[in-house]
Design an enzyme around this catalytic site. Structure first.
Site, PDB file in Angstrom:
ATOM      1  N   THR A   1      13.629 -59.354  62.756  1.00  0.00           N
ATOM      2  CA  THR A   1      14.226 -60.264  63.727  1.00  0.00           C
ATOM      3  C   THR A   1      14.377 -59.648  65.103  1.00  0.00           C
ATOM      4  O   THR A   1      14.041 -58.503  65.332  1.00  0.00           O
ATOM      5  CB  THR A   1      15.622 -60.680  63.279  1.00  0.00           C
ATOM      6  OG1 THR A   1      16.104 -61.610  64.231  1.00  0.00           O
ATOM      7  CG2 THR A   1      16.553 -59.494  63.266  1.00  0.00           C
TER       8      THR A   1
ATOM      9  N   THR B   1      22.982 -62.576  73.635  1.00  0.00           N
ATOM     10  CA  THR B   1      22.420 -63.138  74.876  1.00  0.00           C
ATOM     11  C   THR B   1      22.857 -64.601  74.936  1.00  0.00           C
ATOM     12  O   THR B   1      23.970 -64.890  75.356  1.00  0.00           O
ATOM     13  CB  THR B   1      20.877 -63.002  74.929  1.00  0.00           C
ATOM     14  OG1 THR B   1      20.312 -63.562  73.747  1.00  0.00           O
ATOM     15  CG2 THR B   1      20.460 -61.547  75.060  1.00  0.00           C
TER      16      THR B   1
ATOM     17  N   LYS C   1      21.703 -60.118  66.471  1.00  0.00           N
ATOM     18  CA  LYS C   1      21.740 -61.129  67.525  1.00  0.00           C
ATOM     19  C   LYS C   1      20.416 -61.860  67.471  1.00  0.00           C
ATOM     20  O   LYS C   1      19.417 -61.322  66.962  1.00  0.00           O
ATOM     21  CB  LYS C   1      21.986 -60.500  68.898  1.00  0.00           C
ATOM     22  CG  LYS C   1      20.908 -59.599  69.438  1.00  0.00           C
ATOM     23  CD  LYS C   1      19.747 -60.287  70.080  1.00  0.00           C
ATOM     24  CE  LYS C   1      20.211 -61.293  71.102  1.00  0.00           C
ATOM     25  NZ  LYS C   1      19.026 -62.054  71.632  1.00  0.00           N
TER      26      LYS C   1
ATOM     27  N   GLU D   1      19.298 -71.253  69.644  1.00  0.00           N
ATOM     28  CA  GLU D   1      19.612 -71.760  70.984  1.00  0.00           C
ATOM     29  C   GLU D   1      19.804 -73.267  70.972  1.00  0.00           C
ATOM     30  O   GLU D   1      18.897 -74.014  70.610  1.00  0.00           O
ATOM     31  CB  GLU D   1      18.521 -71.357  71.976  1.00  0.00           C
ATOM     32  CG  GLU D   1      18.687 -69.919  72.426  1.00  0.00           C
ATOM     33  CD  GLU D   1      17.622 -69.454  73.402  1.00  0.00           C
ATOM     34  OE1 GLU D   1      17.881 -68.466  74.100  1.00  0.00           O
ATOM     35  OE2 GLU D   1      16.552 -70.066  73.464  1.00  0.00           O
TER      36      GLU D   1
ATOM     37  N   SER E   1      17.918 -67.528  85.502  1.00  0.00           N
ATOM     38  CA  SER E   1      18.862 -67.575  86.616  1.00  0.00           C
ATOM     39  C   SER E   1      20.286 -67.408  86.119  1.00  0.00           C
ATOM     40  O   SER E   1      20.539 -67.368  84.934  1.00  0.00           O
ATOM     41  CB  SER E   1      18.723 -68.902  87.351  1.00  0.00           C
ATOM     42  OG  SER E   1      18.995 -69.960  86.474  1.00  0.00           O
TER      43      SER E   1
END
Lengths: 407, 407
Positions: free
Chosen positions: B190, B153, B179, B276, B407
């Site tokens: 996870t 992602t 991932k 991230e 978005s």
């Protein structure tokens, strides 16, 4: 109860000052004094962090063993935490110097520090600051504001509140100030908070009122999940209002605790709304939980969720992150049965019901998330308990402030 | 144990594929298939979040009740969490469609989803994707990589690992992919991880090996403190290596668990390092703790501290935040007695001792914090237990990614 202007100097007999001592910051006030014209009963709550700053150790001892407190000296810039034996010695020197300047006993002086952990205080600057504060102190709203400004670190606004209540025909005033912007996840109390009142009340009841009230106020705030080494909340009561001393949990006691609750909650919310880098206050209210403890855990999990906080910064109604946070909080519930609402100035919209999203309008939801106070309401439909927690959004500026806070 | 290239297709008999199904993302692979030529024993660990995604509910049931598993279908973009009855129905339809395409029973198909919570899957696109995957699957390293890329992602790199061990003269292979980048604070396992092996082992021991190993690997990772609704880690063992089936905790079992540990730890660290917005892997090792549980709590508190994570992003040796995090972790200790070190490629420096900072060099400390893998070592000097936790720094890009992820 009437809300009035002012802060720690609102109640009778309290003086204050703010001064530039150049402890670490330059060209700004960085030391504050709160002084009562007569000795006060003092109550305090302190961080539960195992690593306690030197002033926390000092204050815990004074509050526990000293019959009266008459002054509080605060510095910003350096936290005097993780500073070993020398750090504690500096606390003692600060108290001695304050005692001499003000002509009061050393064990009636409380100390509080906030700022960088691990640095030693420049003790000469501190004692120099104490002299300035002793000369500058006065009984005025202006002086209270000077003190409130001096204790700020990354705070963007100073935080004060004051109220009056009537007790047996006399006016009792309660005022307070606090600071707190980062490393805020109080556990026993907040970063630094000071409440002054002229009520006459026994020391035991003052401590009980404080210890109880913070459970629903300061302890329900989190800015970044980091419980500070310096959390300190002090209440000083000098009795100058002239009411008959409160010595039992009578009607007057509850009048006082209600007003104290307003003061604490207002300061706590001001702190949350001014979290480091924050653009919004983020409130989560959980209703109909099975127990008060569950309601607290659930509401705190939501306001602590980094992903939810980032979504609020983006005005993005990514409500799944709220469900996720409720789900990992540790409280058991049936996700199909709970309901979720966003509350804005123009009313409330339902977001989630029967295990899935409602057909809410994204524009309407995003509009609510763009308000300066974002409110989430969670209906657990399990019982009669409720709780509210306060946090803020997670923004670029939080990173900016904290990636290089020491420089 | 030998480390080899490849991932989920490294072990004998495993095929894979990645395909573009346009579930939510455009112009990239967003569905993956893992397929074994013969039925596999399956073990799984799943999120402890009360709010469980539909595929988690589906998989828990299959792993518990189905004797064999032969395929795993994964989509990225939509998590199929908080989607009610319809979400579960879509899981079933995905499994049915996969079963038909591959000619295997419906209850031998596992499903995993990752992405936005609360949106319904476009089921036609999913079943279209399943057809593509069934046609594209092949037994090659390339196919494994296609699958590893399809499940990403906000990940910036795909995450694979493979090793071989010798058991009774035959070569056994274990490969895996995972991932995970945001909403990562596994509690049972996870975000999404898949390990394939050709070892012959009983289902009970496979599950036991997995359940035990994640306690020290995936469960010691946190990127943002948010435990996902979709956490899933699956191990498939098809027995094609030809070793005598492992049915007791003999020497061969421990050879396997050692290799599985390497695979899990490698995937977990890859996940943490690719958190991230992260610029660095942040590892904290706690040694000489009074108990294993204490060591885990302490190390996790440090890697979860937002303030510490932000300081690492800024390469700022603000070690007081580490002390602070240890202090609020819930574990009791004497702050005067512990020691703190930073470990870099060129050795280790001591930062804190006897309750205060050492005279370490700020430049040297900052240099260590600028490395791609930042290591903190905490010596509790209390006992013989140790643990390591992995996280990442907290950056502007974390905010950017999460302020408007949908978005």
């Amino acid at each position: 109860m009437d809300i009035i202007s002012g802060g720690v100097t609102a109640a009778k007999g309290f003086e204050a000052a703010g001064a530039e001592a150049n402890v670490k910051y330059k060209n700004r006030k960085d030391m504050a004094l709160i002084y009562s014209q007569i000795p006060c009963k003092a109550a305090g709550v302190f961080t539960s962090n195992v690593v306690k700053a030197a002033p926390v150790l000092w204050d815990k001892n004074v509050v526990a063993t000293s019959p009266y407190v008459q002054a509080v000296v605060v510095n910003s810039g350096i936290a005097n935490a993780c500073t070993g034996v020398k750090g504690y010695e500096y606390c003692k020197q600060t108290a001695q110097s304050t005692a001499t300047e003000l002509g009061i006993p050393e064990n009636s002086v409380l100390i509080a520090s906030t700022g960088v952990i691990g640095m030693q205080l420049p003790i000469d600057k501190i004692t120099g600051g104490v002299s300035k504060l002793a000369r500058a102190k006065e009984r005025s709203e202006y002086a209270g504001t000077m003190a409130a400004e001096a204790i700020m670190t990354t705070d963007t606004v100073s935080k004060q509140v004051a109220v009056t209540i009537e007790i047996d025909g006399v006016t009792v005033t309660i005022g307070g100030m606090c600071k707190g912007s980062g490393m805020i996840h109080p556990n026993m109390c907040t970063m630094l908070g000071f409440v002054t009142t002229d009520i006459a009340i026994s020391k035991e009841l003052l401590q009980e009122a404080l210890s109880e009230d913070i459970q629903d106020t300061f302890n329900m705030v989190s800015i970044d999940g980091d419980t500070s080494t310096n959390d300190t909340l002090i209440v000083l009561a000098n009795g100058m209002a002239g009411n008959p001393e409160i010595v039992s949990k009578d009607e007057n006691y509850y009048k006082f605790t209600e007003a104290l609750h307003y003061v604490d909650e207002t300061l706590a919310k001001k702190m949350a709304g001014d979290g480091e880098g924050a653009t919004a206050l983020f409130e989560t209210k959980v209703i109909h939980a099975a127990s008060k403890e569950d309601a607290k855990i659930l509401s705190k999990a939501v306001i602590c969720s980094s992903l939810t906080k980032a979504a609020i910064f983006g005005h993005d109604a990514n409500w799944g992150r709220i469900l996720c946070a409720l789900g990992y909080s540790g409280v058991n519930f049936d996700p199909e049965n709970i309901e979720l609402f966003f509350e804005g100035e123009n009313g409330r919209i339902q977001i989630y019901k029967d295990g899935a999203a409602t057909d809410y309008s994204e524009e309407e939801a995003s509009a609510i998330l763009s308000e300066p106070e974002v409110r989430v309401l969670v209906d657990m439909k399990m019982g009669g308990a409720q709780a509210t927690a306060w946090g803020c959004d997670l923004t670029y500026d939080y990173i900016k402030i904290n990636a290089d806070y020491r420089s």
